[in-house]
Structures are given as structure tokens and as C-alpha cells.
Design a protein around this motif. Structure first.
Motif, mmCIF file in Angstrom:
data_model
loop_
_atom_site.group_PDB
_atom_site.id
_atom_site.type_symbol
_atom_site.label_atom_id
_atom_site.label_comp_id
_atom_site.label_asym_id
_atom_site.label_seq_id
_atom_site.Cartn_x
_atom_site.Cartn_y
_atom_site.Cartn_z
ATOM 1 N N LEU A 61 -48.424 16.893 36.803
ATOM 2 C CA LEU A 61 -49.223 15.746 36.351
ATOM 3 C C LEU A 61 -49.572 15.881 34.878
ATOM 4 N N TYR A 62 -49.702 17.103 34.403
ATOM 5 C CA TYR A 62 -50.067 17.350 33.012
ATOM 6 C C TYR A 62 -48.836 17.528 32.109
ATOM 7 N N GLY A 63 -47.647 17.445 32.672
ATOM 8 C CA GLY A 63 -46.446 17.508 31.853
ATOM 9 C C GLY A 63 -45.923 18.896 31.550
ATOM 10 N N LEU A 64 -46.536 19.926 32.139
ATOM 11 C CA LEU A 64 -46.046 21.278 31.902
ATOM 12 C C LEU A 64 -44.759 21.548 32.674
ATOM 13 N N TYR A 65 -44.610 20.909 33.831
ATOM 14 C CA TYR A 65 -43.370 20.947 34.604
ATOM 15 C C TYR A 65 -42.882 19.525 34.813
ATOM 16 N N THR A 66 -41.588 19.388 35.044
ATOM 17 C CA THR A 66 -40.992 18.097 35.415
ATOM 18 C C THR A 66 -40.598 18.147 36.879
ATOM 19 N N PRO A 67 -40.997 17.172 37.697
ATOM 20 C CA PRO A 67 -40.611 17.191 39.115
ATOM 21 C C PRO A 67 -39.102 17.155 39.280
ATOM 22 N N ASP A 68 -38.615 17.878 40.287
ATOM 23 C CA ASP A 68 -37.198 17.773 40.647
ATOM 24 C C ASP A 68 -36.934 16.446 41.358
ATOM 25 N N GLU A 69 -37.933 15.988 42.121
ATOM 26 C CA GLU A 69 -37.858 14.696 42.808
ATOM 27 C C GLU A 69 -39.254 14.086 42.813
ATOM 28 N N GLY A 70 -39.311 12.747 42.947
ATOM 29 C CA GLY A 70 -40.595 12.077 43.066
ATOM 30 C C GLY A 70 -40.986 11.295 41.827
ATOM 31 N N GLU A 71 -42.087 10.556 41.941
ATOM 32 C CA GLU A 71 -42.544 9.661 40.884
ATOM 33 C C GLU A 71 -44.034 9.840 40.634
ATOM 34 N N ILE A 72 -44.436 9.635 39.375
ATOM 35 C CA ILE A 72 -45.839 9.737 38.972
ATOM 36 C C ILE A 72 -46.274 8.393 38.384
ATOM 37 N N TYR A 73 -47.379 7.860 38.909
ATOM 38 C CA TYR A 73 -47.955 6.614 38.413
ATOM 39 C C TYR A 73 -49.370 6.863 37.910
ATOM 40 N N ILE A 74 -49.677 6.354 36.730
ATOM 41 C CA ILE A 74 -51.012 6.440 36.148
ATOM 42 C C ILE A 74 -51.520 5.022 35.945
ATOM 43 N N ASN A 75 -52.610 4.692 36.636
ATOM 44 C CA ASN A 75 -53.193 3.350 36.564
ATOM 45 C C ASN A 75 -52.142 2.253 36.791
ATOM 46 N N GLY A 76 -51.249 2.498 37.750
ATOM 47 C CA GLY A 76 -50.281 1.483 38.147
ATOM 48 C C GLY A 76 -48.982 1.485 37.391
ATOM 49 N N GLU A 77 -48.826 2.349 36.390
ATOM 50 C CA GLU A 77 -47.576 2.421 35.633
ATOM 51 C C GLU A 77 -46.871 3.732 35.906
ATOM 52 N N ARG A 78 -45.543 3.644 35.986
ATOM 53 C CA ARG A 78 -44.762 4.859 36.215
ATOM 54 C C ARG A 78 -44.522 5.593 34.900
ATOM 55 N N PHE A 79 -44.701 6.905 34.947
ATOM 56 C CA PHE A 79 -44.482 7.732 33.767
ATOM 57 C C PHE A 79 -43.564 8.903 34.100
ATOM 58 N N ILE A 80 -42.741 9.276 33.123
ATOM 59 C CA ILE A 80 -41.977 10.519 33.203
ATOM 60 C C ILE A 80 -42.420 11.370 32.020
ATOM 61 N N PHE A 81 -43.170 12.426 32.316
ATOM 62 C CA PHE A 81 -43.730 13.263 31.262
ATOM 63 C C PHE A 81 -42.737 14.356 30.872
ATOM 64 N N LYS A 82 -42.441 14.413 29.574
ATOM 65 C CA LYS A 82 -41.540 15.448 29.071
ATOM 66 C C LYS A 82 -42.311 16.632 28.489
ATOM 67 N N GLY A 83 -43.628 16.514 28.475
ATOM 68 C CA GLY A 83 -44.472 17.595 27.968
ATOM 69 C C GLY A 83 -45.917 17.164 28.010
ATOM 70 N N PRO A 84 -46.860 18.099 27.753
ATOM 71 C CA PRO A 84 -48.284 17.780 27.784
ATOM 72 C C PRO A 84 -48.686 16.654 26.836
ATOM 73 N N ARG A 85 -48.003 16.530 25.706
ATOM 74 C CA ARG A 85 -48.352 15.457 24.758
ATOM 75 C C ARG A 85 -48.183 14.097 25.400
ATOM 76 N N ASP A 86 -47.152 13.913 26.226
ATOM 77 C CA ASP A 86 -46.966 12.645 26.934
ATOM 78 C C ASP A 86 -48.132 12.389 27.895
ATOM 79 N N ALA A 87 -48.555 13.436 28.603
ATOM 80 C CA ALA A 87 -49.666 13.289 29.547
ATOM 81 C C ALA A 87 -50.966 12.979 28.810
ATOM 82 N N ILE A 88 -51.188 13.650 27.690
ATOM 83 C CA ILE A 88 -52.394 13.396 26.892
ATOM 84 C C ILE A 88 -52.396 11.953 26.400
ATOM 85 N N ASP A 89 -51.239 11.477 25.947
ATOM 86 C CA ASP A 89 -51.136 10.091 25.482
ATOM 87 C C ASP A 89 -51.411 9.102 26.618
#
Length: 527
Positions: A61-89
Motif C-alpha cells: 500500500l505504501y509502494g515499497l513492494y509491488t503486488p504480483d497480483e491484485g489491485e489497489i484503489y485509493i478513494n475510488g481510483e485505481r493506482f499502481i505504485f512504483k515506489g513510496p513517492r507515488d503513495a505519498i502523492d
């Protein structure tokens, strides 16, 4: 980072939705098709045994790892985090169990580090005044009382944690992840943290609270997600559950939430400390004229707020710090200022409070960590050579007995979770191979452990007591001190304020002694 609107998925009111998350490592599936949902503006507990996959899930969820499978949604939008900076943003912040602060910088410098306000031509200069003002305003808004001009190395752990919280708030976080936030806090600091969490919630923040302490879950959270062996075993409203049900979901069996201790009559004196004086790293007196003894088959507990000399006391007894004066004897043998190896070989072993600094070599595999201090002894060594067959046989026995996860003795100690690192240290020091210890000095034996591991270690300590081993126990957990100890010494500013029996005082009276009241004063106030 890819962000798309969610279709055909009802996420109204959800701050976080993690669907079908799977994360594999070479030796384990850490998360196996995990669904995790957190409502906006709630305090949501994520609980489970060590190795259940909690931290791995939050690291994704914080972008330190990337899921092998699955999806992450924040406030209704899908995100793919490539690192903590993406999660912070995306408005996510994380307070880690081990703080990430620069000791020789001030509080305000740490809060704005990497995002400093600038001034002057081409923004060449850091605007220290604006930094300081911003941190002051932020701390006032959220009730996070800090000295913005203090150096990190000079402030207590509880205030350092507030600095970590301010760091993520400064960067605009609305979803805050706390990883075992009370593991390094005293009961008083824990109470202060809970007040802060409630203020954050009132200000619209969403909080994910990773913990193993079920009393904290019941006290502070709105909902609970339970994980076991990489999977979610249930999600419930806190008001609709209780600690016993949660423990069962975490461990998969009934767990004893109270220690069942048999009455015992202590034997002869094993460890004797007389008129001990010890200085801290600043050369200030921190243990002042302390005397006590530990007998066969008893547990002597030491209670006190962190920083009142308990650490220095144990370090002097175990050979990690020089005593200025006084004496330490084990079964009549003078151990004062002997080396740690001499003391260990005399029959006094040590479970240190800082497992990373004193208990493990992070770059060594588990099997080497499990023989540290025993590596020159039979059956692990003979004529100067280590017998790897015996070492690995012993390592597998400890890993199985103490349920270290993953059960891979080749994994590096530094790659284990904090709780599993603690199991390695405790398993090594409480082992009767190659020799049974006479006295064990234990500091924070269950810090960072889950309820199943705590139950096991408490039973192990009591089994050693039953064998006649003397145990000196230092713990910040008052419940642990009360339930395990036969006698309790209360420390305040390097002095013993009194010796009490667990059944003759209550928590409030111990608290008064921890704040500097003598036993006589407490008894007099009781009337």
C-alpha cells in the motif's frame, strides 16, 4: 503511475480497497489473494501473528513492494505504485516501527527534510524560519506537542514518534499507516498516542493500525481485519467482538490470555547485586546504590518508565557496561566488570532489549544467529571447527519449537520480521543446549510479538522458573510484570523506590512509585 476510474465496483466511502493482493517471495507466499477495505475516517486495526503478512500488505500500500497480483484503489481510483513517492502523492503516509530520523538534526529540520521551503534567487536557500513556523502550526493543529528546535538525539522515544507523524502530515497524508506504533512506548506514551490518533480521526484522517495487542485494538479502533498465514480470516466491527474471539481468529485455536503460574518457594540466592553504581553514555550517574538478589526458581521483575536506569543496570550485570562501584556475584563468584563471554560461560545469559543492536547479526543466516555465544562449545564446535550438521540440526529444532517464520534457517536474520527476530534471540538464550543457564537476564522479552508467541514465551519462562533457574525480568509491559513476577522492584531515576509483591499493589500504586513515590508513601496514601 496509472490511475483510472473504478467501474463496476462499489467503493463508496472506502479510503482504501485492496482486492486480490498476492505477493510471493522465494520461500513463502506472504499475501495470498488478500482483500482489505478501510472506510474513510475510521481507525482500522490490522492484526495477526508475526509472519501473517500484515507488514507485507502495508508495504505494498505504501509502494515499497509491488503486488504480483491484485489491485489497489485509493478513494475510488485505481493506482499502481512504483515506489513510496507515488503513495505519498496519493495521500498515504507510514510511520514505521523503527523510526527514520536524522539524530543530529532538529525536529523541524527532520519534518521538512526533502520538502524544505525555499527562498532567495532561484530558490537556492532553505527558508528555516518558514520551516519552523510550518511545523509549529502543524503541531498545534493536531495536538502533537514537540520542541521544534530540539535535536532528535536529545528527545524521548514518544516525542520522536510525534516527529514521524508530523513528517507525513506535512506531506499531506490523509491515510496514515502505523506499524506496531506502541512497541517502543511506555504505557504513558501509549495513552498520549491514542489521544493523538483520536484528534487525527476528528480531523478527517483515516488510520490503519498494525498491532498484536488486543487491548489496544479494543480501546482505539472502529473495525478490525485479522490475518493468518498470508490470508484474511475475518473482518469485524470492534464493538461486536472481544479479545478472545480475535485471538482465536489470529492463531486458529484457543489462546490463554492470562498467565497460569504455580506457587513456588524460591531456593538459594544465585545472583547478588550490592551497592551498584553505573554511569550512562553521557557519564551521568544512572544506577545509584542498587542492591538486590535473584534466587533459584523465582522471577524478579523490574518495573519503571523507560530511561530510569534499567538498561544500564542490565548492561552492567551482563558485561556490556562498566560498573563504577559495587559488586555483582553469581553463586559466590565475582563477575563485576568481567567480559560478556566470561559472564555467559559462568551461567548468566541475556536477552537484550535491542534485538538488532545486541541480539542478532543481520547479515548472518538464522542458523549462525542461533549459535552466537555458543559457537565454541560442543556439540557445535570441536577442535576449532564448527560442525555444520549439528548447527543446522539445532537451528531447525529452535525454529520449529519457537515457530519462527518462515521456517528457513538459511534466511538472513535481517530479513525476518521484528517479531521473528525476537523469537530467534529468545529461542537461543532460553535453550538448554549446550548447557542450562543458572540465571537469565531478560529485557522486553515479548516486545513486538503476537499473542500466540507471547503465550509461548511466557510458558517457556515459567518452565525455566520451575527448573530452578533464576530470572531477572525487565519489561515496559506492566501486565507482563504483574503476571510473571514473584517479586517486583520499582525503578525511578536509577534508584529502587521499593520492593512489592504482585498481589499487594495495583497498577495505580505501581504507577505512583514509577513517578518517584516511595513504597512507604504509597502505603501511607492508601491508608
Amino acid at each position: 503511475m496509472d490511475a483510472t476510474n473504478v467501474k463496476n465496483l462499489d467503493l463508496s466511502g472506502m479510503a482504501v480497497a485492496m482486492k486480490g493482493i498476492t505477493k510471493r517471495f522465494p520461500s513463502v507466499i506472504a499475501n495470498d489473494n488478500v482483500d482489505f477495505f478501510v472506510k474513510k475516517g475510521e481507525i482500522h486495526a490490522l492484526v495477526g501473528e508475526n509472519g501473517a503478512g500484515k507488514s507485507t500488505l502495508m508495504n505494498q500500500l505504501y509502494g515499497l513492494y509491488t503486488p504480483d497480483e491484485g489491485e489497489i484503489y485509493i478513494n475510488g481510483e485505481r493506482f499502481i505504485f512504483k515506489g513510496p513517492r507515488d503513495a505519498i502523492d496519493a495521500g498515504i503516509g507510514m510511520v514505521h516501527q523503527h523510526f527514520m530520523l536524522v539524530d543530529n538534526q532538529t525536529v523541524s529540520e527532520n519534518v521538512v527534510l526533502g520538502s524544505e521551503p525555499r527562498r532567495g534567487p532561484f530558490n537556492l536557500f532553505i527558508d528555516s524560519g518558514k520551516s519552523r513556523k510550518s511545523v509549529l502550526e502543524l503541531s498545534k493543529k493536531y495536538g502533537l506537542s514537540v520542541d521544534v528546535d530540539a535535536m532528535i538525539e536529545d528527545i524521548p522515544v514518544g516525542m520522536q514518534q510525534r516527529v514521524e507523524i508530523l513528517k507525513i502530515l506535512y506531506r499531506g497524508a490523509n491515510i496514515l499507516i502505523f506499524d506496531e506504533p506502541t512497541a517502543v512506548l511506555t504505557p504513558q506514551e501509549t495513552g498520549e498516542l491514542f489521544k493523538i490518533l483520536r484528534v487525527l480521526k476528528e480531523n478527517g484522517k483515516t488510520i490503519i493500525f498494525i498491532t498484536h495487542k488486543l487491548n489496544e485494538v479494543m480501546a482505539i479502533t472502529d473495525r478490525v481485519t485479522v490475518m493468518r498465514l498470508g490470508k484474511v480470516t475475518g473482518q469485524v466491527d470492534t464493538k461486536d467482538t472481544n479479545p478472545r474471539q480475535l485471538a482465536n481468529m489470529m492463531v486458529g485455536r484457543e489462546v490463554l490470555l492470562r498467565v497460569e503460574k504455580e506457587a513456588r518457594k524460591p531456593g538459594k540466592t544465585l545472583l547478588e547485586v550490592k551497592n551498584l553504581h553505573v554511569k550512562d553514555n553521557r557519564k551521568l550517574d544512572t544506577v545509584k546504590n542498587v542492591s538486590f538478589s535473584v534466587r533459584e526458581g523465582e522471577i524478579l521483575g523490574i518495573a519503571g518508565v523507560a530511561g530510569n536506569g534499567q538498561t544500564e543496570l542490565i548492561e552492567a550485570i551482563t558485561g556490556l557496561r562498566k560498573a563504577e562501584s559495587g559488586s555483582i556475584t553469581l553463586m559466590g563468584k565475582d563477575l563485576t566488570n568481567k567480559s560478556a563471554l566470561d559472564i555467559r560461560e559462568s551461567g548468566l545469559t541475556h536477552i537484550p532489549e535491542d534485538r538488532l543492536k545486541r541480539g542478532l547479526i543481520s547479515q548472518y543466516p538464522v542458523y549462525y544467529n542461533l549459535i552466537l555465544g555458543k559457537h565454541n562449545d560442543k556439540p557445535f564446535a570441536s577442535e576449532g571447527f564448527i560442525d555444520m550438521k549439528e548447527v543446522k540440526k539445532f537451528a531447525r529444532y529452535i525454529v520449529d519449537t519457537f515457530d519462527v517464520r518462515p521456517k528457513d534457517i538459511e534466511i538472513l536474520g535481517g530479513n525476518l520480521s521484528g517479531g521473528n527476530q525476537q523469537k530467534v534471540v529468545v529461542g537461543r538464550e532460553l535453550s538448554t543446549i549446550p548447557i542450562e543457564p543458572k540465571v537469565v537476564a531478560i529485557s522486553q522479552p515479548t516486545r513486538g510479538l503476537d499473542i500466540g508467541a507471547i503465550e509461548f514465551i511466557h510458558k517457556t519462562i515459567l518452565n525455566m522458573r520451575a527448573k530452578g533457574i533464576g530470572i531477572l525480568l525487565v519489561s515496559m509491559e506492566l501486565d507482563e510484570i504483574f503476571s510473571l513476577s514473584d517479586r517486583i522492584l520499582v525503578f525511578y531515576e536509577g534508584k529502587i523506590m521499593g520492593e512489592v509483591l504482585p498481589d499487594e499493589v495495583n497498577r495505580e500504586e505501581i504507577g505512583l512509585m514509577m513517578a518517584g513515590h516511595s513504597k512507604a508513601e504509597v502505603v501511607k496514601e492508601r491508608g
